[in-house]
Scaffold this motif. Structure first.
Motif, mmCIF file in Angstrom:
data_model
loop_
_atom_site.group_PDB
_atom_site.id
_atom_site.type_symbol
_atom_site.label_atom_id
_atom_site.label_comp_id
_atom_site.label_asym_id
_atom_site.label_seq_id
_atom_site.Cartn_x
_atom_site.Cartn_y
_atom_site.Cartn_z
ATOM 1 N N GLY A 233 0.823 -1.220 0.000
ATOM 2 C CA GLY A 233 0.000 0.000 0.000
ATOM 3 C C GLY A 233 0.850 1.259 0.000
ATOM 4 N N ARG A 234 2.070 1.187 -0.592
ATOM 5 C CA ARG A 234 2.938 2.370 -0.716
ATOM 6 C C ARG A 234 3.412 2.501 -2.160
ATOM 7 N N ALA A 235 3.009 3.598 -2.773
ATOM 8 C CA ALA A 235 3.273 3.797 -4.200
ATOM 9 C C ALA A 235 4.749 3.627 -4.540
ATOM 10 N N PHE B 139 15.519 -3.582 -5.089
ATOM 11 C CA PHE B 139 14.902 -4.666 -4.315
ATOM 12 C C PHE B 139 14.781 -5.954 -5.127
ATOM 13 N N VAL B 140 15.157 -5.901 -6.392
ATOM 14 C CA VAL B 140 14.768 -6.996 -7.283
ATOM 15 C C VAL B 140 15.975 -7.623 -7.951
ATOM 16 N N ARG B 141 16.021 -8.944 -7.876
ATOM 17 C CA ARG B 141 17.080 -9.663 -8.582
ATOM 18 C C ARG B 141 16.701 -9.768 -10.059
ATOM 19 N N SER B 142 17.671 -9.610 -10.906
ATOM 20 C CA SER B 142 17.407 -9.672 -12.344
ATOM 21 C C SER B 142 16.750 -11.014 -12.689
ATOM 22 N N GLY B 143 15.662 -10.955 -13.424
ATOM 23 C CA GLY B 143 14.977 -12.186 -13.855
ATOM 24 C C GLY B 143 13.898 -12.678 -12.906
ATOM 25 N N ALA B 144 13.723 -12.028 -11.753
ATOM 26 C CA ALA B 144 12.715 -12.482 -10.775
ATOM 27 C C ALA B 144 11.297 -12.221 -11.292
ATOM 28 N N THR B 145 10.347 -13.011 -10.748
ATOM 29 C CA THR B 145 8.928 -12.751 -11.028
ATOM 30 C C THR B 145 8.421 -11.781 -9.970
ATOM 31 N N VAL B 146 7.796 -10.694 -10.409
ATOM 32 C CA VAL B 146 7.352 -9.660 -9.459
ATOM 33 C C VAL B 146 5.835 -9.497 -9.558
ATOM 34 N N ILE B 147 5.173 -9.723 -8.440
ATOM 35 C CA ILE B 147 3.713 -9.612 -8.385
ATOM 36 C C ILE B 147 3.362 -8.371 -7.562
ATOM 37 N N ASP B 148 2.688 -7.444 -8.200
ATOM 38 C CA ASP B 148 2.396 -6.146 -7.582
ATOM 39 C C ASP B 148 0.923 -6.076 -7.190
ATOM 40 N N VAL B 149 0.653 -6.193 -5.901
ATOM 41 C CA VAL B 149 -0.747 -6.179 -5.432
ATOM 42 C C VAL B 149 -1.241 -4.750 -5.191
ATOM 43 N N GLY B 150 -0.327 -3.847 -4.952
ATOM 44 C CA GLY B 150 -0.692 -2.485 -4.551
ATOM 45 C C GLY B 150 -1.514 -1.742 -5.585
ATOM 46 N N MET B 151 -2.433 -0.930 -5.106
ATOM 47 C CA MET B 151 -3.216 -0.055 -5.994
ATOM 48 C C MET B 151 -3.253 1.317 -5.332
ATOM 49 N N ASN B 152 -2.397 2.199 -5.801
ATOM 50 C CA ASN B 152 -2.294 3.512 -5.171
ATOM 51 C C ASN B 152 -2.645 4.585 -6.201
ATOM 52 N N LYS B 153 -3.563 5.456 -5.807
ATOM 53 C CA LYS B 153 -3.998 6.506 -6.740
ATOM 54 C C LYS B 153 -3.069 7.701 -6.583
ATOM 55 N N ILE B 154 -2.516 8.191 -7.682
ATOM 56 C CA ILE B 154 -1.700 9.401 -7.560
ATOM 57 C C ILE B 154 -2.336 10.547 -8.351
ATOM 58 N N THR B 155 -2.311 11.705 -7.717
ATOM 59 C CA THR B 155 -2.944 12.886 -8.326
ATOM 60 C C THR B 155 -1.935 14.025 -8.483
ATOM 61 N N ASP B 156 -0.768 13.858 -7.859
ATOM 62 C CA ASP B 156 0.216 14.929 -7.825
ATOM 63 C C ASP B 156 1.162 14.818 -9.034
ATOM 64 N N ARG B 157 1.400 15.968 -9.694
ATOM 65 C CA ARG B 157 2.236 15.976 -10.898
ATOM 66 C C ARG B 157 3.665 15.469 -10.606
ATOM 67 N N THR B 158 4.223 15.897 -9.470
ATOM 68 C CA THR B 158 5.596 15.477 -9.142
ATOM 69 C C THR B 158 5.664 13.957 -8.975
ATOM 70 N N ASP B 159 4.651 13.386 -8.303
ATOM 71 C CA ASP B 159 4.611 11.927 -8.152
ATOM 72 C C ASP B 159 4.504 11.284 -9.531
ATOM 73 N N PHE B 160 3.645 11.851 -10.348
ATOM 74 C CA PHE B 160 3.448 11.299 -11.690
ATOM 75 C C PHE B 160 4.775 11.216 -12.445
ATOM 76 N N GLU B 161 5.531 12.316 -12.398
ATOM 77 C CA GLU B 161 6.824 12.378 -13.113
ATOM 78 C C GLU B 161 7.792 11.322 -12.578
ATOM 79 N N ARG B 162 7.705 11.085 -11.240
ATOM 80 C CA ARG B 162 8.622 10.127 -10.625
ATOM 81 C C ARG B 162 8.420 8.726 -11.207
ATOM 82 N N TYR B 163 7.170 8.392 -11.540
ATOM 83 C CA TYR B 163 6.902 7.027 -11.989
ATOM 84 C C TYR B 163 6.756 6.897 -13.505
#
Ligand code: NDP
Length: 310
Positions: free
Chosen positions: A210-212, A219-243
């Motif tokens: 629950g953290r965008a 955090f990730v080893r090359s080739g790993a399977t990554v399952i992303d459960v999080g659903m975070n709504k972003i409305t801020d332009r700076t956050d948007f640019e970060r991702y």
């Protein structure tokens, strides 16, 4: 090489088609599966979720009914409603949409649901069945993730799996399912030391925090399977640019809606993961598909039905 994208919409559609065939066979045998949803008050997010669940029932041929007690409902009123639903033979699944209002004792209400009709898999009896590997009802989100791994031919047995998050709804049952499937499982939480280091050991990394964008490439080893459960709504332009800087499709959606969804995993991880779930369109669609699947399963378990399909 960029990661394989694990398409939750496609897998959810496969599951729904199978469930529809089973629901039809049950209906033909006079046992049409039925789901009762209890939605208290007018929480906008809950109303959207419940609408999606009812619509999904219609699509797969499950009977559904919605109960909408007012925001002022008491624990006793809800217990009486649950008791009535427990007794009705045509109701196979009971789902009490959370959160409940503050005056209601949520634990008491969830405990009152007949474990055989507990399609959310939250009742302690089903939690116990899961941890002792007995047939029962499994929470929808982690159950859906196991289906996604299975249907994507991602090996679990013998793999190192790391689950970040230990909620009763996602993290804990996820860890138990992976353990039951013979992974070597580590569960992390807010007090875990050296979280990036622990996560880097994972062949399968599940983020339910629950953290965008918290899970970055460190955090990730090359080739790993990554399952992303999080659903975070972003409305801020700076956050948007970060991702999503430079992502034109997202840019258009953000400009139109003033918001977009980001998971707990930073999009940069797709550059090094072996396989990854997108947000949206990854784990989310599987959750409702598994609710349908659980309702049919509850019908079969409770009514002792064996249906052959196709
Ligand atoms: P909870 O808030 O119940 O649990 C979050 C977990 O993350 C906790 O165990 C917490 O640790 C851990 N955590 C929080 N911060 C950190 C940190 N900095 N480092 C390590 N661990 C941390 O959330 P849920 O499990 O209910 O949901 C998680 C996410 O999944 C949310 O974004 C939610 O919206 C999404 N979700 C998506 C669904 C879907 O269908 N796609 C369904 C359900 C949830 P601690 O226990 O120590 O506090």
């Amino acid at each position: 090489m960029p990661a394989t994208i694990l398409d939750g919409n496609k897998i959810a559609a496969e599951i729904r088609a199978e469930v529809a065939a089973e629901a039809k066979a049950l209906a033909e045998a006079g046992m049409r599966p039925g789901l009762a949803v209890v939605l208290v008050g007018h929480n906008p997010a809950s109303e959207i979720y419940v609408r999606g669940k009812v619509k999904s029932c219609e699509e797969v041929g499950i009977y559904s009914e919605k109960h909408t007690p007012p925001e002022t409902v008491t624990t006793a009123d809800l217990l009486a409603l649950v008791d009535d639903l427990n007794r009705r033979d045509e109701i196979d699944g009971i789902l009490v949409q959370l959160p409940l209002p503050r005056q209601v004792d949520s634990k008491k209400v969830l405990l009152a649901v007949d474990p055989a009709k507990d399609v959310d898999g939250f009742h302690p009896m089903n939690v116990g069945f899961l941890s002792t590997q007995r047939p029962g009802l499994v929470p929808c989100t982690p159950g859906g993730i196991m289906e996604m791994l299975r249907r994507s031919n991602i090996a679990v047995a013998g793999q190192d799996a790391v689950v970040v998050g230990r909620s009763d709804i996602v993290g804990k049952p996820m860890a138990m399912l992976l353990l039951n499937a013979n992974a070597t499982v580590t569960v992390c939480h807010s007090k875990t030391r050296d979280l990036p280091g622990v996560c880097r050991r994972a062949d399968i990394l599940v983020a339910a925090i629950g953290r965008a964008g918290m899970i970055t490439r460190d955090f990730v080893r090359s080739g790993a399977t990554v399952i992303d459960v999080g659903m975070n709504k972003i409305t801020d332009r700076t956050d948007f640019e970060r991702y999503f800087k430079g992502n034109e499709k997202r840019e258009q959606a953000f400009a139109k809606n003033g918001s977009t969804l980001v998971g707990d995993v930073h999009p940069e991880v797709a550059e090094i993961a072996g396989a990854i779930t997108p947000v949206p369109g990854g784990v989310g669609p599987l959750t409702i598909a598994m609710l349908m699947s659980n309702t049919v399963r509850a019908a079969k378990l409770r009514r002792g039905a064996t249906v052959s399909v196709g």
